[in-house]
Design a protein around this motif. Structure first.
Motif, PDB file in Angstrom:
ATOM      1  N   ILE A 262       0.841  -1.202   0.000  1.00  0.00           N
ATOM      2  CA  ILE A 262       0.000   0.000   0.000  1.00  0.00           C
ATOM      3  C   ILE A 262       0.871   1.245   0.000  1.00  0.00           C
ATOM      4  O   ILE A 262       0.612   2.206  -0.732  1.00  0.00           O
ATOM      5  CB  ILE A 262      -0.950  -0.017   1.215  1.00  0.00           C
ATOM      6  N   VAL A 263       1.930   1.229   0.800  1.00  0.00           N
ATOM      7  CA  VAL A 263       2.848   2.368   0.843  1.00  0.00           C
ATOM      8  C   VAL A 263       3.541   2.556  -0.507  1.00  0.00           C
ATOM      9  O   VAL A 263       3.742   3.690  -0.965  1.00  0.00           O
ATOM     10  CB  VAL A 263       3.867   2.176   1.986  1.00  0.00           C
ATOM     11  N   GLU A 264       3.885   1.463  -1.164  1.00  0.00           N
ATOM     12  CA  GLU A 264       4.565   1.546  -2.457  1.00  0.00           C
ATOM     13  C   GLU A 264       3.741   2.315  -3.480  1.00  0.00           C
ATOM     14  O   GLU A 264       4.293   3.049  -4.311  1.00  0.00           O
ATOM     15  CB  GLU A 264       4.859   0.139  -2.996  1.00  0.00           C
ATOM     16  N   ARG A 265       2.419   2.171  -3.423  1.00  0.00           N
ATOM     17  CA  ARG A 265       1.596   2.851  -4.433  1.00  0.00           C
ATOM     18  C   ARG A 265       1.008   4.171  -3.931  1.00  0.00           C
ATOM     19  O   ARG A 265       0.206   4.793  -4.623  1.00  0.00           O
ATOM     20  CB  ARG A 265       0.473   1.929  -4.903  1.00  0.00           C
ATOM     21  N   SER A 266       1.421   4.596  -2.725  1.00  0.00           N
ATOM     22  CA  SER A 266       0.977   5.874  -2.176  1.00  0.00           C
ATOM     23  C   SER A 266       2.065   6.924  -2.371  1.00  0.00           C
ATOM     24  O   SER A 266       3.188   6.614  -2.766  1.00  0.00           O
ATOM     25  CB  SER A 266       0.651   5.716  -0.683  1.00  0.00           C
ATOM     26  N   LYS A 267       1.731   8.169  -2.055  1.00  0.00           N
ATOM     27  CA  LYS A 267       2.668   9.275  -2.246  1.00  0.00           C
ATOM     28  C   LYS A 267       3.127   9.810  -0.902  1.00  0.00           C
ATOM     29  O   LYS A 267       2.318  10.223  -0.079  1.00  0.00           O
ATOM     30  CB  LYS A 267       2.007  10.401  -3.040  1.00  0.00           C
ATOM     31  N   GLN A 268       4.443   9.801  -0.671  1.00  0.00           N
ATOM     32  CA  GLN A 268       4.985  10.353   0.563  1.00  0.00           C
ATOM     33  C   GLN A 268       4.945  11.874   0.484  1.00  0.00           C
ATOM     34  O   GLN A 268       5.395  12.477  -0.498  1.00  0.00           O
ATOM     35  CB  GLN A 268       6.425   9.874   0.776  1.00  0.00           C
ATOM     36  N   VAL A 269       4.406  12.517   1.540  1.00  0.00           N
ATOM     37  CA  VAL A 269       4.210  13.972   1.494  1.00  0.00           C
ATOM     38  C   VAL A 269       5.056  14.728   2.510  1.00  0.00           C
ATOM     39  O   VAL A 269       5.081  15.965   2.481  1.00  0.00           O
ATOM     40  CB  VAL A 269       2.712  14.316   1.691  1.00  0.00           C
ATOM     41  N   GLU A 270       5.737  14.031   3.396  1.00  0.00           N
ATOM     42  CA  GLU A 270       6.614  14.693   4.362  1.00  0.00           C
ATOM     43  C   GLU A 270       7.854  13.838   4.587  1.00  0.00           C
ATOM     44  O   GLU A 270       7.894  12.655   4.244  1.00  0.00           O
ATOM     45  CB  GLU A 270       5.893  14.954   5.692  1.00  0.00           C
ATOM     46  N   LYS A 271       8.854  14.427   5.209  1.00  0.00           N
ATOM     47  CA  LYS A 271      10.086  13.710   5.491  1.00  0.00           C
ATOM     48  C   LYS A 271       9.870  12.718   6.628  1.00  0.00           C
ATOM     49  O   LYS A 271       8.888  12.796   7.367  1.00  0.00           O
ATOM     50  CB  LYS A 271      11.198  14.689   5.866  1.00  0.00           C
ATOM     51  N   TYR A 272      10.810  11.804   6.779  1.00  0.00           N
ATOM     52  CA  TYR A 272      10.762  10.859   7.892  1.00  0.00           C
ATOM     53  C   TYR A 272      11.128  11.553   9.203  1.00  0.00           C
ATOM     54  O   TYR A 272      11.952  12.476   9.229  1.00  0.00           O
ATOM     55  CB  TYR A 272      11.741   9.703   7.660  1.00  0.00           C
ATOM     56  N   ARG A 273      10.491  11.108  10.264  1.00  0.00           N
ATOM     57  CA  ARG A 273      10.860  11.554  11.603  1.00  0.00           C
ATOM     58  C   ARG A 273      11.004  10.316  12.480  1.00  0.00           C
ATOM     59  O   ARG A 273      10.316   9.310  12.268  1.00  0.00           O
ATOM     60  CB  ARG A 273       9.798  12.478  12.194  1.00  0.00           C
ATOM     61  N   GLY A 274      11.882  10.396  13.449  1.00  0.00           N
ATOM     62  CA  GLY A 274      12.136   9.226  14.271  1.00  0.00           C
ATOM     63  C   GLY A 274      12.227   9.532  15.747  1.00  0.00           C
ATOM     64  O   GLY A 274      12.420  10.673  16.162  1.00  0.00           O
ATOM     65  N   PHE A 275      12.073   8.480  16.510  1.00  0.00           N
ATOM     66  CA  PHE A 275      12.205   8.528  17.965  1.00  0.00           C
ATOM     67  C   PHE A 275      12.897   7.238  18.363  1.00  0.00           C
ATOM     68  O   PHE A 275      12.370   6.146  18.138  1.00  0.00           O
ATOM     69  CB  PHE A 275      10.815   8.635  18.610  1.00  0.00           C
ATOM     70  N   SER A 276      14.097   7.353  18.919  1.00  0.00           N
ATOM     71  CA  SER A 276      14.917   6.157  19.140  1.00  0.00           C
ATOM     72  C   SER A 276      14.543   5.369  20.389  1.00  0.00           C
ATOM     73  O   SER A 276      15.120   4.318  20.645  1.00  0.00           O
ATOM     74  CB  SER A 276      16.400   6.545  19.209  1.00  0.00           C
ATOM     75  N   GLY A 277      13.566   5.876  21.150  1.00  0.00           N
ATOM     76  CA  GLY A 277      13.055   5.101  22.280  1.00  0.00           C
ATOM     77  C   GLY A 277      13.417   5.682  23.630  1.00  0.00           C
ATOM     78  O   GLY A 277      14.465   6.325  23.796  1.00  0.00           O
ATOM     79  N   GLU A 278      12.546   5.487  24.582  1.00  0.00           N
ATOM     80  CA  GLU A 278      12.732   5.978  25.947  1.00  0.00           C
ATOM     81  C   GLU A 278      12.003   5.029  26.885  1.00  0.00           C
ATOM     82  O   GLU A 278      10.847   4.667  26.654  1.00  0.00           O
ATOM     83  CB  GLU A 278      12.150   7.389  26.078  1.00  0.00           C
ATOM     84  N   ILE A 279      12.669   4.598  27.929  1.00  0.00           N
ATOM     85  CA  ILE A 279      12.035   3.732  28.928  1.00  0.00           C
ATOM     86  C   ILE A 279      10.950   4.518  29.665  1.00  0.00           C
ATOM     87  O   ILE A 279      11.157   5.653  30.077  1.00  0.00           O
ATOM     88  CB  ILE A 279      13.078   3.204  29.933  1.00  0.00           C
ATOM     89  N   GLY A 280       9.795   3.909  29.823  1.00  0.00           N
ATOM     90  CA  GLY A 280       8.690   4.566  30.507  1.00  0.00           C
ATOM     91  C   GLY A 280       8.953   4.750  31.996  1.00  0.00           C
ATOM     92  O   GLY A 280       9.802   4.078  32.592  1.00  0.00           O
ATOM     93  N   PHE A 281       8.214   5.682  32.601  1.00  0.00           N
ATOM     94  CA  PHE A 281       8.432   5.979  34.026  1.00  0.00           C
ATOM     95  C   PHE A 281       7.222   6.677  34.635  1.00  0.00           C
ATOM     96  O   PHE A 281       6.398   7.264  33.934  1.00  0.00           O
ATOM     97  CB  PHE A 281       9.652   6.897  34.197  1.00  0.00           C
ATOM     98  N   PHE A 282       7.133   6.602  35.934  1.00  0.00           N
ATOM     99  CA  PHE A 282       6.288   7.466  36.758  1.00  0.00           C
ATOM    100  C   PHE A 282       7.227   8.280  37.642  1.00  0.00           C
ATOM    101  O   PHE A 282       8.069   7.711  38.338  1.00  0.00           O
ATOM    102  CB  PHE A 282       5.357   6.659  37.662  1.00  0.00           C
ATOM    103  N   ARG A 283       7.086   9.605  37.617  1.00  0.00           N
ATOM    104  CA  ARG A 283       7.889  10.473  38.466  1.00  0.00           C
ATOM    105  C   ARG A 283       7.037  11.044  39.596  1.00  0.00           C
ATOM    106  O   ARG A 283       5.821  11.216  39.451  1.00  0.00           O
ATOM    107  CB  ARG A 283       8.423  11.670  37.674  1.00  0.00           C
ATOM    108  N   GLU A 284       7.708  11.358  40.694  1.00  0.00           N
ATOM    109  CA  GLU A 284       7.064  12.179  41.712  1.00  0.00           C
ATOM    110  C   GLU A 284       6.554  13.436  41.016  1.00  0.00           C
ATOM    111  O   GLU A 284       7.312  14.115  40.328  1.00  0.00           O
ATOM    112  CB  GLU A 284       8.063  12.553  42.804  1.00  0.00           C
TER     113      GLU A 284
END
Length: 387
Positions: A262-284
């Motif tokens: 589906i992506v192959e036949r669609s049109k990309q309209v913006e650049k790629y953006r990434g997030f390399s990951g972050e361990i979840g947490f609860f803070r005070e």
């Protein structure tokens, strides 16, 4: 916090961060008659990294706050079904109208952040952009009593407040300056890369899972679709080393169910953006003269696309506590937030491990569904929003 209290203060509340969590909190506090200043380092209406999908509780809150009509007017498509793809198996779930809400929405952050800021300003809050927190100001007894700010022209000013709220994200400056400790953390994190496509034919949420990979499809404004690819943090850098496009398409192919085609036949309209990951947490998330809201106080992996809904719930709970202004009320805010969030946090962390087979991840999704149903019931009991 009594309306108009501490007349010697410049504001009742200063909020650092005016995105979804901060702007919503500013709006709710201003509607209660408090004098509110919110500042943000970004520009008004600017974009930010986000998958921007809203779940039922978040849409219901926007409706109660009077913001949902603006979301619709911006051309945000209504989502009335969501499909889970487990390899080649597809489980479709219809989104039934409930609490006056006709479906789900995933507005671009350029839309929803702007609307929340406008609603906060309309309620009387002052919102200032391209302004950064330099430091916190403390009274002789150590209580936070204000902030030092710097604008885009390097001009500094000091502002006093009864309460300073950090709504400044995972790497919160407010949290760092007050020494807010994490008391619960996750064990897993995913790397995510996403972009936007036109002409995909998607009109619903789709979540794709295969062994070691995941992806999501989120229809949004302007006829575009956000499609993200996700994989364990440990594999993310290696997979993306050959380039964002190659790594992205590799993950989509591994997801199966024809998404890559589906992506192959669609049109990309913006650049790629990434997030390399972050361990979840609860803070005070509260202390003498300060509090945290949104990702600053509680963060979980974005794989389950629940961050904005979490931010809205936190904002409403914190606004109730700040209006009361007592230590008991702030402790109640953190306790209520955690009660609603822990089950979702644990299930999300388990999904983010990618240490599952299809029956196991389906079980985790049922646990997430149960948590969201409880969450929606709690939100429905919050009562009407102050006008």
């Amino acid at each position: 916090m009594t309306t108009g209290s501490a007349p010697s203060r410049d504001y009742d509340v200063v909020i650092v961060g005016a995105r979804c969590a901060g702007a919503a909190t500013a709006m709710l506090l201003a509607r209660r008659g408090l004098r509110v200043l919110a500042i943000d380092a970004g520009r008004y209406g600017s974009d930010t990294v986000s998958t921007h999908a809203l779940m039922r509780a978040g849409v219901f809150q926007l409706s109660r706050w009077g913001v949902l009509d603006g979301i619709k007017a911006a051309g945000t498509p209504v989502v009335q079904s969501t499909s889970f793809h487990y390899g080649d198996e597809v489980v479709e779930v219809q989104i039934k109208p409930q609490n006056g809400v006709d479906g789900l929405y995933a507005p671009r952050r350029t839309v929803i952040d702007r609307l929340l800021v406008d609603a906060a300003r309309g309620a009387g809050a002052e919102i200032t952009f391209e302004t950064r927190l330099v430091d916190l100001v403390r009274a002789d007894n150590g209580r936070v009593s204000g902030v030092r700010l710097r604008d885009s022209h390097d001009r500094e000013r000091q502002v006093s407040a009864e309460l300073v709220i950090g709504a400044d994200g995972v790497r919160s400056t407010v949290a760092r300056l007050v020494g807010a400790a994490s008391y619960r953390t996750g064990r897993h994190a995913t790397g995510v890369i996403f972009t936007y496509w036109s002409d995909t034919g998607f009109d619903a949420y789709h979540w794709y899972y295969n062994i070691g990979v995941g992806a999501g499809v989120i229809p949004t404004n302007d006829g575009h679709t956000c499609i993200f690819a996700s994989l364990p943090q440990s594999r993310f850098q290696e997979t993306m080393r050959r380039g964002a496009d190659a790594g992205y398409r590799q993950v989509l192919r591994e997801c199966g169910s024809g998404l890559a085609a589906i992506v192959e036949r669609s049109k990309q309209v913006e650049k790629y953006r990434g997030f390399s990951g972050e361990i979840g947490f609860f803070r005070e998330s509260f202390g003498p003269g300060w509090a945290l809201v949104g990702d600053a106080g509680y963060f979980k992996d974005p794989l389950t696309a629940h961050g904005i809904t979490d931010a809205f719930i936190d904002a409403e709970l914190l606004a109730q506590a700040a209006a009361a202004g007592t230590e008991i009320a702030f402790a109640g805010y953190q306790r209520a937030r955690d009660k609603l969030a822990v089950a979702h946090f644990e299930a999300t962390d388990a999904v983010a491990s990618f240490d599952w087979d299809f029956p196991k991840v389906q079980q985790l999704h049922r646990a997430l569904s149960d948590a969201m149903k409880k969450e929606s019931l709690e939100v429905a009991n919050f009562g009407p929003s102050p006008a």
